[in-house]
Design a protein around this motif. Structure first.
Motif, mmCIF file in Angstrom:
data_model
loop_
_atom_site.group_PDB
_atom_site.id
_atom_site.type_symbol
_atom_site.label_atom_id
_atom_site.label_comp_id
_atom_site.label_asym_id
_atom_site.label_seq_id
_atom_site.Cartn_x
_atom_site.Cartn_y
_atom_site.Cartn_z
ATOM 1 N N UNK A 167 0.730 -5.285 -9.367
ATOM 2 C CA UNK A 167 1.304 -3.948 -9.251
ATOM 3 C C UNK A 167 2.784 -3.959 -9.640
ATOM 4 N N UNK A 168 3.519 -4.940 -9.153
ATOM 5 C CA UNK A 168 4.943 -5.025 -9.466
ATOM 6 C C UNK A 168 5.178 -5.466 -10.914
ATOM 7 N N UNK A 169 4.153 -6.001 -11.550
ATOM 8 C CA UNK A 169 4.257 -6.387 -12.960
ATOM 9 C C UNK A 169 3.781 -5.270 -13.889
ATOM 10 N N UNK A 170 3.364 -4.128 -13.305
ATOM 11 C CA UNK A 170 3.015 -2.972 -14.135
ATOM 12 C C UNK A 170 1.541 -2.782 -14.419
ATOM 13 N N UNK A 171 0.655 -3.228 -13.551
ATOM 14 C CA UNK A 171 -0.784 -3.023 -13.753
ATOM 15 C C UNK A 171 -1.080 -1.532 -13.974
ATOM 16 N N UNK A 172 -1.847 -1.183 -15.013
ATOM 17 C CA UNK A 172 -2.096 0.234 -15.369
ATOM 18 C C UNK A 172 -3.151 0.893 -14.480
ATOM 19 N N UNK A 173 -2.859 1.009 -13.207
ATOM 20 C CA UNK A 173 -3.885 1.510 -12.292
ATOM 21 C C UNK A 173 -4.159 2.999 -12.475
ATOM 22 N N UNK A 174 -3.153 3.795 -12.846
ATOM 23 C CA UNK A 174 -3.373 5.232 -13.041
ATOM 24 C C UNK A 174 -4.331 5.459 -14.213
ATOM 25 N N UNK A 196 0.832 -1.207 0.000
ATOM 26 C CA UNK A 196 0.000 0.000 0.000
ATOM 27 C C UNK A 196 0.867 1.259 0.000
ATOM 28 N N UNK A 197 2.032 1.207 0.655
ATOM 29 C CA UNK A 197 2.909 2.382 0.693
ATOM 30 C C UNK A 197 3.490 2.674 -0.694
ATOM 31 N N UNK A 198 3.949 1.633 -1.378
ATOM 32 C CA UNK A 198 4.491 1.823 -2.726
ATOM 33 C C UNK A 198 3.411 2.332 -3.674
ATOM 34 N N UNK A 199 2.195 1.816 -3.509
ATOM 35 C CA UNK A 199 1.081 2.264 -4.349
ATOM 36 C C UNK A 199 0.752 3.726 -4.076
ATOM 37 N N UNK A 200 0.734 4.095 -2.792
ATOM 38 C CA UNK A 200 0.470 5.488 -2.444
ATOM 39 C C UNK A 200 1.576 6.400 -2.969
ATOM 40 N N UNK A 201 2.808 5.927 -2.943
ATOM 41 C CA UNK A 201 3.932 6.657 -3.518
ATOM 42 C C UNK A 201 3.666 6.928 -5.010
ATOM 43 N N UNK A 224 -12.417 -11.482 -7.829
ATOM 44 C CA UNK A 224 -12.998 -10.150 -8.050
ATOM 45 C C UNK A 224 -12.006 -9.149 -8.617
ATOM 46 N N UNK A 225 -10.728 -9.496 -8.681
ATOM 47 C CA UNK A 225 -9.709 -8.513 -9.034
ATOM 48 C C UNK A 225 -9.864 -7.983 -10.457
ATOM 49 N N UNK A 226 -9.531 -6.715 -10.618
ATOM 50 C CA UNK A 226 -9.443 -6.114 -11.947
ATOM 51 C C UNK A 226 -8.108 -6.441 -12.606
ATOM 52 N N UNK A 227 -7.057 -6.490 -11.780
ATOM 53 C CA UNK A 227 -5.723 -6.820 -12.285
ATOM 54 C C UNK A 227 -5.086 -7.845 -11.352
ATOM 55 N N UNK A 228 -4.606 -8.934 -11.929
ATOM 56 C CA UNK A 228 -3.911 -9.958 -11.153
ATOM 57 C C UNK A 228 -2.803 -10.560 -11.994
ATOM 58 N N UNK A 229 -1.871 -11.225 -11.338
ATOM 59 C CA UNK A 229 -0.781 -11.894 -12.031
ATOM 60 C C UNK A 229 -1.262 -13.222 -12.601
ATOM 61 N N UNK A 230 -0.567 -13.687 -13.605
ATOM 62 C CA UNK A 230 -0.878 -15.013 -14.143
ATOM 63 C C UNK A 230 -0.657 -16.074 -13.071
ATOM 64 N N UNK A 231 0.310 -15.821 -12.208
ATOM 65 C CA UNK A 231 0.647 -16.772 -11.142
ATOM 66 C C UNK A 231 0.495 -16.103 -9.783
#
Length: 571
Positions: free
Chosen positions: A195-202, A17-22, A256-263
């Motif tokens: 998130x670490x794989x580059x999910x386009x959340x912005x 959550x901290x990295x995301x808020x950053x 329910x996720x909008x973005x998830x990893x393949x694994x």
């Protein structure tokens, strides 16, 4: 015209959550003007507004718990305070955000306060990795600082109660799941790995929720800071049924996720346990500690487990217990009371007892006023402070308390008047300046607050209640060197444990190589100056679960070895 929007970013502790808020902060989202400082466990910063953190902590404290909440009590909150907070934030920004893992516990309350203006970025991380990160963080803090050990140590609790972290994860994430299921149109749900794989959340936030954020900003997600594996000890310490409950919530969230990893499959690592030869000195220390143990004096139980039940008293019975008490007994009972009355009728009955039996005793009325402050009946508390004064008893301290009540009621002019009145009545009391400074910070008057803190420090340079809040403020406004200078002098003069802890946390706050070397030197000197085997033995004596004990020992020795290697490399 820019629409009013708020984005609440949350997820269980240690879920990025901290990295995301950053990331959101870098993209232009206003996350608050009083952000919590960085720490060795979060070197890039927490990006949490201290006002919101204090708000959530006050709710948890009132409920008889803290951030380690695991459904051991019923949560209490105050939606009026959330409304007040959102009102202040909207006055400064049309689009703003808020990050705090504790939001998970109060999502419904925030949604009621924000209505259509609220949107939610919820982050999911597998329970095993969250627990691993918690155990890593708290074992490192314990290993580096080696504090005095007792059963109420917050970090040690994760080993005293092996399923604590798992129950915490369940309590936070079941609320996350329930909220996401009924608010799909307001929620962006993403996994930490995505998130670490580059999910386009912005891009998603701009397109779907109407935010106006910079989509070209660089991502701050640093793979080197990601601990995405978990010790097999974590898996083995939990029962089959507990693991199934955790997996059930996790799988429903993933669906329910909008973005998830393949694994999204968890990864467990085998730990090389210490040999019997390596453990021999520790076992000898444990035997010595137990031989010297006084079973009448040492409690093996965690006293915090009783806090919640102590707060849930039966209102009528508790109020009736005041009947027939003399003045002294009433004062003693009020001064020790922290439970809030859930029924208005109970409070009315308590008021009647105070008015009928103690109406002319200023000491009783003062104790009642202070009790009303503790349970957040501020308007009524003011009335009883004034009744106390009307009986001919007055100290400037009363004005400070009245000022604090007006502060909580968000009546700025009245709060300022009484803070200033207290200072005028006793200009040599440093605590009065500290309280005024705290009030000024809340109202975003940092420079005036700094002047008040300066005066408080001038009058009370060895008083923890003056020095510690002052240094906290200096750290938040990025005056690290001044804070460090004050803390060094203060801790040398007093040996205050809280001051030492703040100083130790301050040393790694900045990311320069010089500060890293300074911290390595501090940690190395600290562990060399103490008897490591005895300290670890005292910790182990409190741990009753074999798997937890082995895990704790391995982690502590690993951290000690790491800091010795870091110190050697800094020479």
């Amino acid at each position: 015209m820019t629409k009013l929007k708020t984005l609440l970013c949350t997820g269980f502790h240690r879920s990025a959550t901290s990295a995301t808020a950053n990331y959101l902060h870098n993209a232009g989202l206003d996350l608050g003007s009083d952000l919590m400082p960085a720490h060795i466990s979060n070197p890039k910063g927490h990006f949490e507004d201290s006002g919101a953190v204090s708000l959530h902590d006050s709710f948890l404290k009132k409920s008889g718990t803290n951030w380690q909440f695991h459904d051991e009590c019923e949560l209490q909150s105050d939606i009026r305070k959330i409304h007040d907070y959102t009102h202040q934030r909207f006055k400064k920004s049309k689009q703003w955000g808020l990050k705090d893992p504790r939001i998970c516990l109060f999502l419904d309350e925030w949604d009621k306060a924000l209505g259509e203006q609220g949107r939610y970025l919820l982050i999911v991380r597998h329970w095993s990795s969250c627990i691993e990160s918690l155990l890593h963080r708290h074992s490192r803090e314990l290993a580096h600082h080696m504090p005095e050990i007792n059963a109420n140590n917050g970090g040690l609790k994760f080993w005293l109660t092996p399923d604590l972290a798992a129950n915490m994860w369940l309590s936070y994430n079941k609320r996350l799941l329930a909220f996401a299921e009924k608010n799909r149109d307001k929620v962006l749900l993403v996994t930490q790995r995505a998130l670490f794989e580059g999910a386009p959340i912005i891009t998603f936030l701009n397109k779907e929720f109407g935010f106006e954020l910079n989509e070209s900003v660089e991502t701050p997600f640093d793979v080197s800071l990601l601990r995405d594996q978990a010790s097999e000890f974590i898996f083995n310490s939990l029962s089959y049924s507990m693991r199934k409950k955790l997996d059930n919530i996790h799988s429903k969230l993933i669906a329910l996720t909008n973005f998830k990893s393949v694994n999204e499959v968890p990864v467990y690592t085998k730990v090389n346990e210490m040999t019997k030869t390596e453990l021999l000195p520790l076992r000898q220390s444990i035997e010595q500690v137990i031989d010297n143990l006084s079973y009448n004096d040492l409690s093996f139980n965690d006293p915090s487990r009783f806090i919640a039940s102590a707060n849930r008293v039966n209102d009528p019975d508790w109020v009736d217990s005041f009947l027939g008490l003399n003045d002294e007994q009433t004062i003693k009972k009020l001064n020790s009371a922290h439970n809030s009355l859930s029924q208005g009728a109970a409070l009315d009955n308590l008021k009647s007892i105070m008015n009928e039996a103690h109406s002319l005793n200023s000491k009783v009325l003062l104790a009642f006023a202070q009790y009303l402050m503790r349970i957040e009946y501020y308007t009524l508390a003011i009335i009883y402070f004034q009744k106390t004064i009307s009986l001919g008893v007055y100290f400037p301290y009363f004005d400070m308390l009245i000022g604090q009540c007006y502060q909580e009621l968000n009546l700025v002019k009245e709060a300022v008047f009484f803070f200033d009145k207290a200072i005028k009545g006793n200009p040599n009391n440093p605590i009065f300046y500290v309280n005024k400074a705290t009030f000024l910070i809340k109202n975003h008057e940092e420079q005036k607050a700094l002047k008040a803190f300066d005066k408080a420090y001038e009058l009370g340079s060895i008083q923890p209640a003056c020095v510690l809040p002052y240094c906290e403020h200096l750290i938040k406004i990025d005056q690290h060197d001044k804070a460090k200078e004050i803390l060094v002098i203060f801790t040398k003069q007093t040996g205050n444990a809280a001051g030492l802890n703040m100083l130790n946390k301050l040393k790694p706050n900045r990311s320069s190589e010089l500060d890293k070397k300074s911290y390595s030197s501090y940690a190395y000197e600290n562990i060399q100056s103490k008897n490591k085997s005895t300290w670890l033995a005292q910790s182990c004596v409190l741990i009753s679960n074999n798997t937890s004990e082995v895990d704790f020992i391995n982690r502590i020795y690993t951290h000690w070895n790491d800091i010795e290697h870091a110190f050697d490399s800094c020479k």
